[in-house]
Structures are given as structure tokens and as C-alpha cells.
Scaffold this motif. Structure first.
Motif, PDB file in Angstrom:
ATOM      1  N   THR A 149       0.824  -1.213   0.000  1.00  0.00           N
ATOM      2  CA  THR A 149       0.000   0.000   0.000  1.00  0.00           C
ATOM      3  C   THR A 149       0.854   1.257   0.000  1.00  0.00           C
ATOM      4  N   ARG A 150       1.985   1.226   0.725  1.00  0.00           N
ATOM      5  CA  ARG A 150       2.780   2.454   0.798  1.00  0.00           C
ATOM      6  C   ARG A 150       3.383   2.809  -0.548  1.00  0.00           C
ATOM      7  N   TYR A 152       2.102   1.956  -3.401  1.00  0.00           N
ATOM      8  CA  TYR A 152       0.979   2.383  -4.240  1.00  0.00           C
ATOM      9  C   TYR A 152       0.617   3.837  -3.961  1.00  0.00           C
ATOM     10  N   VAL A 153       0.544   4.204  -2.654  1.00  0.00           N
ATOM     11  CA  VAL A 153       0.199   5.579  -2.298  1.00  0.00           C
ATOM     12  C   VAL A 153       1.242   6.545  -2.816  1.00  0.00           C
ATOM     13  N   PHE A 157      -0.716   8.855  -5.301  1.00  0.00           N
ATOM     14  CA  PHE A 157      -1.221  10.084  -4.676  1.00  0.00           C
ATOM     15  C   PHE A 157      -0.111  11.080  -4.373  1.00  0.00           C
ATOM     16  N   GLU A 158       1.037  10.584  -3.863  1.00  0.00           N
ATOM     17  CA  GLU A 158       2.091  11.517  -3.478  1.00  0.00           C
ATOM     18  C   GLU A 158       2.776  12.126  -4.687  1.00  0.00           C
TER      19      GLU A 158
ATOM     20  N   ASP B 105      -1.674   5.723   4.527  1.00  0.00           N
ATOM     21  CA  ASP B 105      -1.158   4.742   3.575  1.00  0.00           C
ATOM     22  C   ASP B 105      -2.261   3.835   3.046  1.00  0.00           C
ATOM     23  N   SER B 106      -3.476   4.366   2.983  1.00  0.00           N
ATOM     24  CA  SER B 106      -4.562   3.560   2.440  1.00  0.00           C
ATOM     25  C   SER B 106      -4.575   3.659   0.927  1.00  0.00           C
ATOM     26  N   LYS B 115      -4.835  19.487  -3.239  1.00  0.00           N
ATOM     27  CA  LYS B 115      -4.316  19.333  -4.593  1.00  0.00           C
ATOM     28  C   LYS B 115      -5.439  19.327  -5.625  1.00  0.00           C
ATOM     29  N   TYR B 116      -6.665  19.132  -5.174  1.00  0.00           N
ATOM     30  CA  TYR B 116      -7.767  18.960  -6.122  1.00  0.00           C
ATOM     31  C   TYR B 116      -8.788  20.084  -6.055  1.00  0.00           C
TER      32      TYR B 116
END
Lengths: 165, 187
Positions: A149-150, A152-153, A157-158, B105-106, B115-116
Motif C-alpha cells: 500500500t505504501r 501504491y500511495v 497520490f504523493e 497509507d490507504s 491538490k484537487y
């Protein structure tokens, strides 16, 4: 009148029935015999499918599927076997296919869609295995133990830049 | 009414009436909505501050996002924000919209909401109590007074950046651009 444990062991070969505690009985079955087991238990009165869930046992290389059945008392029936049945079956991690149980229990449909989405298990014969919760496709199903998950995030997203004025 | 503010009322009546009649649309994501019923009902009566919930974003000028934002709820949030008439203010509620909070961390929670869509203020806490909501709203008044709560202008100025961030998350968005995005071609 024989108990439900005796009835199951009398009717099926190679099935493990174990009483975990008062009111909870574990039934371990082969994946080929799952549908007939569920059919048999439904005819015995266990007509309520409460949950279909999955455990990712990554060390053993299997997915363990868990079906929880319980029964309602109808028409002045006396409670003799008022237990929850926990039906477990195993599918290999490499080729996770299983026949759908929607034809036996209609309530299994959203659960199986969720398992398809979160674990990537393919239920053959399911009427619609379309996405349920996730907004977009993820290559590896996110509830598998080897899903990072980390990472992936960080990738998804980051990496999006903040808005600069 | 505070008499010292009389000059302000005569100078900028529109701004002052905006400030003291915040019509709120609550976006009930996550756990923050639990704090809203006590803050708008009798005990911490929010109408003392002119804060009033409304039914539709088209009548609102304050947007409260209460709690974590999952990938699926960000889409309605963007649509709701774009439907609100300007001047509009957004306040994010709790620590999850700031940087993800406990869901940092989901795989399914976007971490930074700003950001959006633009955010004018954050109320920190997990969850903030009604007192903190009112502290945030009175602080928003001073921001409106000083002209610093201009997120809607920022959204318009940098719309190409916001839109490209949104499109990076979803691929094709299901609606046309809200403003001109001439900056997109140059990038």
C-alpha cells in the motif's frame, strides 16, 4: 434425532467437522464439494448466509474462503442445533477460481463481487462480476497480502504535484 | 450588532453580509458528521454565528468537508464545489483531509485534498469539537475581512493545474471543464 455434525459426516466423504465452541461448528470441505455442501445445509434448515469472506494465507499459497451459515427457528421449532456453521474451503493462490454460490444463496452476489474486486478471485457463473467499491482498476487486488500500500500511495497520490499559485 | 463595525457595513455591505450569513453545505464523508448535529442544534447553536445548513450547494457559500476523502467521494466533492456560486469558502474538517491522517497509507484515500480543490482553512483535530468549529468559523471571518479567503479566485486562476491533477487521478472526467483551460496545451 442425530445432530448436524453427524449428518454432515454421514453424507460427505473427506469432510472435516469440528466443534470450535458451543454454538460454532467449523466445516472444512474441498472446493469441488462446496456447492453440494451448501445445498445440503440449506435443505437442513441453514437458510441464512450471513457472510462470505476470504483469508489470504500467503505462506501456504492458498485463499481460504469462509461462508457463515445460520438458521432461523420457524413455527414453534425447538432449538436443538442453534449453531452457526462456518464452512471453509481453499483455492490455490495461483489460479483462484471457484464456482459461484449465487444459485444456492442469492445473498452471496455482492460478497462475491467484493471478493473478486479485493482478492481477484474469479467466480465462474456469477451473473455480473463488475467493480463494486473501487473507482478504478488496480493491477494487483488491494487486499492481497503482497500488495504494497505504501508504494501504491507514493506512486499514485504523493506523485501528484501541489498547486502553485 | 457591534457599533464599531458600522463603518465597515456602510463601506462593504456585500462582504459583511456574506461574512455573517454563512450558508453551509456539509459533505458528510467519514466521522466528522457526528460533530455537526450538536453544533447546529440547541446546545452549541450555530445560528448565533450566522451559520446555517442548507439543502443544496447552489444556495451555499461555505463548504465543510467533514472527514477523510476516499477516491470515490472526491468526484462528488469536486462537482459540489463547482456548483456553488462565488464567493465561496471551503473548510476541511479534521486531520484526514490535511494529509491523510490515520489513513495516510490507504490505497483508497487521497491524502492531500488541497491538490484537487482549494481549501481556505483547516480545523485540525480528530475529531474537532464544536468549540473548535466555531473557533474556525470566527477565524474565517477575519480571513474574509482581510480578503485572504480567496480560494475560489485561486481555483479560477489555476484551473488548468487543478483540472490536470483531477484528471491524473481519474483519467477521463465525466464533465466538461468549468473554466477555460488554455494553459493545458502549453504544458
Amino acid at each position: 434425532m442425530s445432530s448436524i455434525e453427524e449428518k454432515i459426516t454421514a453424507n460427505f466423504d473427506g469432510i472435516e467437522v469440528r466443534k470450535i465452541e458451543e454454538g460454532r461448528i467449523e466445516v472444512k470441505t474441498k472446493k469441488e464439494a462446496l456447492l453440494s455442501t451448501l445445498n445440503f445445509l440449506k435443505d437442513e434448515g441453514y437458510g441464512h448466509l450471513g457472510l462470505v469472506s476470504c483469508v489470504d494465507r500467503i505462506e501456504e499459497g492458498i485463499f481460504e474462503l469462509v461462508y457463515i451459515l445460520s438458521r432461523y427457528l420457524v413455527g414453534g421449532e425447538v432449538a436443538v442445533d442453534q449453531a452457526s456453521l462456518i464452512v471453509k474451503t481453499e483455492v490455490p493462490r495461483g489460479n483462484p477460481t471457484l464456482v459461484t454460490s449465487v444459485k444456492v444463496f442469492e445473498t452471496a452476489e455482492p460478497y462475491e463481487r467484493e471478493l473478486h474486486e479485493m482478492f481477484g478471485i474469479v467466480f465462474s457463473g456469477h451473473p455480473r462480476l463488475t467493480p463494486l467499491f473501487l473507482e478504478r482498476d488496480i493491477d494487483l487486488p488491494p487486499m492481497r497480502k503482497d500488495f504494497d500500500t505504501r508504494k501504491y500511495v507514493e506512486e499514485e497520490f504523493e506523485s501528484i504535484p501541489p498547486v502553485e499559485d | 450588532m457591534d457599533r464599531r463595525q458600522l463603518i465597515k457595513w456602510l463601506k462593504e455591505p456585500l462582504k459583511m453580509s456574506n461574512k455573517y450569513s454563512l450558508h453551509v453545505v456539509y459533505f458528510c464523508t467519514g466521522c466528522g458528521i457526528i460533530e455537526i448535529p450538536p453544533s447546529i442544534t440547541a446546545r452549541w447553536d450555530a445560528e448565533r454565528f450566522g451559520v446555517k445548513p442548507v439543502a443544496t450547494p447552489r444556495q451555499a457559500n461555505l463548504f465543510l468537508i467533514t472527514g477523510y476523502v476516499s477516491l470515490k467521494t472526491l468526484k462528488p466533492i469536486i462537482r459540489t464545489y463547482e456548483q456553488m456560486p462565488a464567493p465561496k469558502y471551503t473548510v476541511a474538517f479534521g486531520s484526514c483531509p490535511i494529509d491523510g491522517g490515520m489513513y495516510w497509507d490507504s490505497y483508497n484515500t487521497i491524502n492531500h485534498l488541497d491538490k484537487y480543490i482549494p481549501i481556505d482553512g483547516y480545523i485540525a483535530g480528530c475529531m474537532p469539537r464544536p468549540e473548535a468549529v466555531f473557533a474556525g468559523i470566527t477565524h474565517l471571518w477575519t480571513l474574509i475581512d482581510e480578503g485572504k479567503a480567496d480560494g475560489y479566485k485561486k481555483y479560477r486562476r489555476n484551473y488548468s493545474q487543478y483540472r490536470s491533477n483531477q484528471e491524473r487521478l481519474y483519467g477521463e472526467l465525466g464533465w466538461p471543464p468549468r473554466f477555460e483551460t488554455e494553459g493545458l496545451e502549453n504544458e
